[in-house]
Design a protein around this motif. Sequence first.
Motif: not given
Length: 339
Positions: A234-236, A238-242, A284-285, A314-320
């Motif tokens: 999940f990321d705002t 979408r291309e980064a999430a993919l 789930i992208v 790689p950016d788990q802080a962003r995900f959290i």
Amino acid sequence: MVHALRFGYKASAEQFAPLELIDYSVMAERAGFDSVFVSDHLQPWRHTGGHAPAALPWLGNLLARTERVAVGTSVLTPTFRYHPGVVAHAFATLGCLAPGRVILGIGSGEALNEAPLGIGWPDGKERFARFKEAIQLIQALWAGERVTFEGTHYRTDAATIYDRPDEPVPLYVAASGPAATRLAGRLGDGFITTSGKGRELYTDTLLPALAEGAGKAGRTVTDMDLMIEVKVSFDTDREAALQATTHWGALALSSEEKTSVEDPMEMERLADALPVERTARRWIVSDDPEEHVERIWEYVGMGFTHLVFHAPGPDQARFIRQYEELVLPRLRERAVRHG
């Protein structure tokens, strides 16, 4: 017994250095996650940038750094690198150090983690037999004193674990096929599986097998915690999430493609050859929190009660942070609406 819905964080030990991963896990607790689970791998799925901290000391450090979250393995293998008695001993100690917060999640293993140490990797029939026997021995050691166990693969002679928690450590059994799932239903306090494999596998194969196994033990699946590792990207953006899913391309390899692959460098080569369209299939992208929650909720609808979210980026802080702000509140609101 009805288990309350819980949302966990999967600490990607194969992707991040041990202290960095501790920091992410502490952050996950502060963000409102209910649990943190980590795999116990000798080797990661890829060599370049890979990590593989030992789960047992890592869990002890995490328990000392956190206050609330349940902490456990998803999964550890108690049949080859570890004697099941060593596993029983270690988790009894962890349970004493953090009463009520420790979960032992176990699985039958991967050649990637055992064969490099010169351990012969047997066929599925023997692995299953060892796994079943290991569970029985662990539970016997947790329950009694002076345990003499005469199994086909493991034996103890008047063995005692002297320091055991007042509240027993729950034992969760991981499975992806019907036989091991029936075993989970019969012997486990919880069940662990992974997402992204097609609805029919869960509804038509695994969950009925779990109910069958539970029935043989005189109980139902409602007596168990049904945990699923939900692969989410999940990321705002979408291309980064993919693109984030490419790091975990090995998960998209078929059983035939990765059978007998015991070298992380070879696993990495196979995974990197896959197009992003294929690496994304297990995940789930999404960049839309409403749509993301809707797809996650399908697993709740199947009956899963403990969803542990594994993010590949790689950016788990962003995900959290994004989950704390955009996803977890929606999941909790929906859980309240649906009782």
